[in-house]
Design a protein around this motif. Structure first.
Motif, PDB file in Angstrom:
ATOM      1  N   VAL A 234       1.013  -1.148  -0.020  1.00 29.11           N
ATOM      2  CA  VAL A 234       0.078   0.001   0.014  1.00 29.11           C
ATOM      3  C   VAL A 234       0.832   1.216   0.037  1.00 29.11           C
ATOM      4  N   ALA A 235       0.521   2.156  -0.898  1.00 30.60           N
ATOM      5  CA  ALA A 235       1.376   3.471  -0.977  1.00 30.60           C
ATOM      6  C   ALA A 235       0.549   4.580  -0.905  1.00 30.60           C
ATOM      7  N   LEU A 236       0.739   5.373   0.206  1.00 29.96           N
ATOM      8  CA  LEU A 236      -0.367   6.597   0.181  1.00 29.96           C
ATOM      9  C   LEU A 236      -0.011   7.464  -0.975  1.00 29.96           C
ATOM     10  N   ASP A 240      -2.539  12.965  -0.106  1.00 34.12           N
ATOM     11  CA  ASP A 240      -3.970  12.488   0.270  1.00 34.12           C
ATOM     12  C   ASP A 240      -4.092  12.240   1.670  1.00 34.12           C
ATOM     13  N   ILE A 241      -4.906  13.515   2.447  1.00 39.18           N
ATOM     14  CA  ILE A 241      -4.906  13.483   3.741  1.00 39.18           C
ATOM     15  C   ILE A 241      -5.862  12.209   4.175  1.00 39.18           C
ATOM     16  N   ALA A 242      -7.002  12.117   3.381  1.00 41.49           N
ATOM     17  CA  ALA A 242      -8.285  10.942   3.884  1.00 41.49           C
ATOM     18  C   ALA A 242      -7.326   9.644   3.866  1.00 41.49           C
ATOM     19  N   ARG A 243      -6.326   9.537   2.955  1.00 39.85           N
ATOM     20  CA  ARG A 243      -5.762   8.267   2.991  1.00 39.85           C
ATOM     21  C   ARG A 243      -4.866   8.067   4.288  1.00 39.85           C
ATOM     22  N   LEU A 244      -4.057   9.091   4.568  1.00 38.22           N
ATOM     23  CA  LEU A 244      -3.181   9.074   5.741  1.00 38.22           C
ATOM     24  C   LEU A 244      -3.947   8.821   6.969  1.00 38.22           C
ATOM     25  N   GLN A 245      -5.293   9.652   7.034  1.00 38.47           N
ATOM     26  CA  GLN A 245      -5.964   9.501   8.295  1.00 38.47           C
ATOM     27  C   GLN A 245      -6.528   7.722   8.366  1.00 38.47           C
ATOM     28  N   LYS A 246      -7.053   7.496   7.468  1.00 38.78           N
ATOM     29  CA  LYS A 246      -7.265   5.847   7.268  1.00 38.78           C
ATOM     30  C   LYS A 246      -6.408   4.736   7.979  1.00 38.78           C
ATOM     31  N   GLU A 247      -5.109   5.174   7.313  1.00 46.43           N
ATOM     32  CA  GLU A 247      -3.903   4.250   7.828  1.00 46.43           C
ATOM     33  C   GLU A 247      -3.589   4.535   9.261  1.00 46.43           C
ATOM     34  N   LEU A 248      -3.734   5.687   9.907  1.00 50.08           N
ATOM     35  CA  LEU A 248      -3.380   5.836  11.173  1.00 50.08           C
ATOM     36  C   LEU A 248      -4.607   5.369  12.079  1.00 50.08           C
ATOM     37  N   ARG A 249      -5.760   5.460  11.378  1.00 48.93           N
ATOM     38  CA  ARG A 249      -6.788   5.039  12.110  1.00 48.93           C
ATOM     39  C   ARG A 249      -6.677   3.429  12.174  1.00 48.93           C
ATOM     40  N   SER A 262      -2.983  15.819  11.397  1.00 48.23           N
ATOM     41  CA  SER A 262      -3.475  16.226   9.868  1.00 48.23           C
ATOM     42  C   SER A 262      -2.968  17.725   9.933  1.00 48.23           C
ATOM     43  N   LYS A 263      -3.417  18.656  10.604  1.00 48.18           N
ATOM     44  CA  LYS A 263      -3.233  19.986  10.921  1.00 48.18           C
ATOM     45  C   LYS A 263      -1.529  20.259  10.834  1.00 48.18           C
ATOM     46  N   ILE A 264      -0.726  19.300  11.325  1.00 45.11           N
ATOM     47  CA  ILE A 264       0.634  19.431  11.213  1.00 45.11           C
ATOM     48  C   ILE A 264       1.311  19.144  10.030  1.00 45.11           C
ATOM     49  N   VAL A 265       1.015  18.081   9.257  1.00 43.48           N
ATOM     50  CA  VAL A 265       1.309  17.860   7.961  1.00 43.48           C
ATOM     51  C   VAL A 265       0.878  18.851   7.057  1.00 43.48           C
ATOM     52  N   ILE A 266      -0.084  19.480   7.093  1.00 37.32           N
ATOM     53  CA  ILE A 266      -0.424  20.385   6.053  1.00 37.32           C
ATOM     54  C   ILE A 266       0.361  21.682   6.239  1.00 37.32           C
ATOM     55  N   SER A 267       0.656  22.136   7.535  1.00 37.15           N
ATOM     56  CA  SER A 267       1.408  23.324   7.590  1.00 37.15           C
ATOM     57  C   SER A 267       3.073  23.134   7.561  1.00 37.15           C
ATOM     58  N   THR A 310       6.890   6.492   8.495  1.00 42.36           N
ATOM     59  CA  THR A 310       6.703   6.143   7.017  1.00 42.36           C
ATOM     60  C   THR A 310       5.195   6.300   6.378  1.00 42.36           C
ATOM     61  N   LEU A 311       4.442   6.288   7.240  1.00 40.60           N
ATOM     62  CA  LEU A 311       3.018   6.633   6.631  1.00 40.60           C
ATOM     63  C   LEU A 311       3.016   8.125   6.496  1.00 40.60           C
ATOM     64  N   ILE A 312       3.495   8.982   7.276  1.00 40.79           N
ATOM     65  CA  ILE A 312       3.448  10.410   7.013  1.00 40.79           C
ATOM     66  C   ILE A 312       4.326  10.747   5.875  1.00 40.79           C
ATOM     67  N   LYS A 313       5.591  10.000   5.850  1.00 43.64           N
ATOM     68  CA  LYS A 313       6.497  10.431   4.685  1.00 43.64           C
ATOM     69  C   LYS A 313       5.957  10.161   3.319  1.00 43.64           C
ATOM     70  N   GLN A 314       4.924   8.986   3.353  1.00 45.91           N
ATOM     71  CA  GLN A 314       4.126   8.603   2.162  1.00 45.91           C
ATOM     72  C   GLN A 314       3.275   9.815   1.702  1.00 45.91           C
ATOM     73  N   TYR A 315       2.739  10.516   2.681  1.00 48.11           N
ATOM     74  CA  TYR A 315       1.632  11.632   2.466  1.00 48.11           C
ATOM     75  C   TYR A 315       2.453  12.634   1.655  1.00 48.11           C
ATOM     76  N   TYR A 316       3.909  12.814   2.216  1.00 50.26           N
ATOM     77  CA  TYR A 316       4.507  13.938   1.723  1.00 50.26           C
ATOM     78  C   TYR A 316       5.239  13.426   0.291  1.00 50.26           C
ATOM     79  N   GLY A 317       4.881  12.215   0.052  1.00 51.03           N
ATOM     80  CA  GLY A 317       5.824  11.858  -1.220  1.00 51.03           C
ATOM     81  C   GLY A 317       7.105  11.495  -1.064  1.00 51.03           C
ATOM     82  N   MET A 318       7.681  11.237   0.002  1.00 52.44           N
ATOM     83  CA  MET A 318       8.827  11.057   0.412  1.00 52.44           C
ATOM     84  C   MET A 318       9.406   9.512   0.171  1.00 52.44           C
TER      85      MET A 318
END
Length: 318
Positions: A234-236, A240-249, A262-267, A310-318
């Protein structure tokens, strides 16, 4: 009398971001000596006292450099920038990075001073005179003049924010490492029993070091707990904030914490070049891991900070 090493004490030191990293590093150095693991001894010793050999400096202790040269024309001197692309290999790589060699206590002190200062600043490494001849021809090609130009000095400068990022990187990597070996050997390691299978057990320690401390942040999923449930295929998708939230959930992280990250990664902007998350993201990860250790909420007890990172980094595309 049996000697027992308490990994929980190291974890407590690591999740307390107000505490110096010297304490957990010293304890792990002691643990390395008890089990006669030279790799662990060398790593903790280098982080405590500083790195002498550039080849052993981890990636998180280096930053892209800018090369400045001092040019002499008759009686005049000028400071100019020299692009790396003009320097031939194998010398080019030698000028590409600024390395931070200092021990962790010195780095933490510099980091505190930088946080109080409004100016970003630079860290500067002067180049020895013996290396200046390598720069003469590229400098003369770039800065042509009717008079003779000589490079009489040079320095590498890098972004000083690296000294703030280094402690965060060490803390996160050590937490991954300690929790990984805790999953394997337990939180209380009885040294005599460990040393009865010293060769095999130390190979396990070295493997965990290579996958948690010495990895290059390439985004591979390190799955260290039996309760960690994540599909490595699975690659986020970036942004895609909704996908990140789902994986964390799915990892049992509560909604309040998910809303916070969610607020942190956006800003917050990470260091994408070095694949290092920002200070707020790393602080959030430490808080969530601490909840897991204390059995708060439904967070899986075996979850690792490396997995969450890793999940957060995938949100950033890292």
């Amino acid at each position: 009398m049996k000697k027992t090493f308490l990994l929980q004490e190291v974890i407590d030191d690591l999740v307390n971001t107000d505490k110096s990293l010297s304490a957990p590093l010293m304890k792990l150095n002691y643990f390395g000596r008890l089990i006669k693991n030279q790799d662990l001894i060398d790593y903790t010793q280098n982080e405590l006292n500083g790195y002498r050999d550039k080849e052993t400096i981890p990636d998180y202790r280096r930053t892209i450099g800018t090369l400045y040269i001092d040019l002499q024309t008759y009686y005049n001197q000028h400071s100019r920038q020299l692009p790396f692309s003009l320097i031939e290999e194998p010398y080019r790589q030698a000028f590409k990075y600024v390395y931070v060699r200092e021990g962790i206590a010195a780095i933490e002190k510099i980091a505190r001073e930088n946080e109080k200062s409004d100016s970003g600043g630079q860290i500067v490494t002067p180049l020895p005179m013996e290396m200046l001849h390598i720069l003469q021809e590229p400098a003369r090609k770039l800065y042509q003049a009717d008079v003779r130009i000589d490079v009489v000095g040079a320095k590498l400068a890098g972004n000083a924010s690296i000294v703030v990022e280094i402690p965060n990187a060490i803390r996160t990597k050590l937490l991954d490492f300690v929790m990984s070996i805790s999953d394997t050997f337990g939180y209380d390691i009885e040294i005599d029993s460990f040393n009865k299978k010293a060769e095999t057990n130390n190979q396990t320690i070295i493997h965990q070091m290579n996958t948690t401390i010495n990895n290059s942040g390439d985004g591979k999923l390190i799955n260290t707990g039996n309760e960690n449930k994540i599909d490595s295929n699975v690659a986020l998708y970036k942004g895609d904030i909704a996908r990140l939230q789902k994986e964390l959930r799915d990892q049992g992280i509560d909604e309040a914490d998910i809303a916070e990250i969610s607020k942190i990664v956006i800003s917050e902007k990470p260091n994408e070049e070095k694949a290092i998350l920002g200070e707020k993201s790393n602080g959030w990860i430490s808080k969530v891991i601490n909840k897991s250790l204390n059995g708060v909420g439904k967070i899986a007890t075996g979850i690792s900070s490396n997995l969450i990172a890793t999940l957060i980094k995938q949100y950033y595309g890292m």
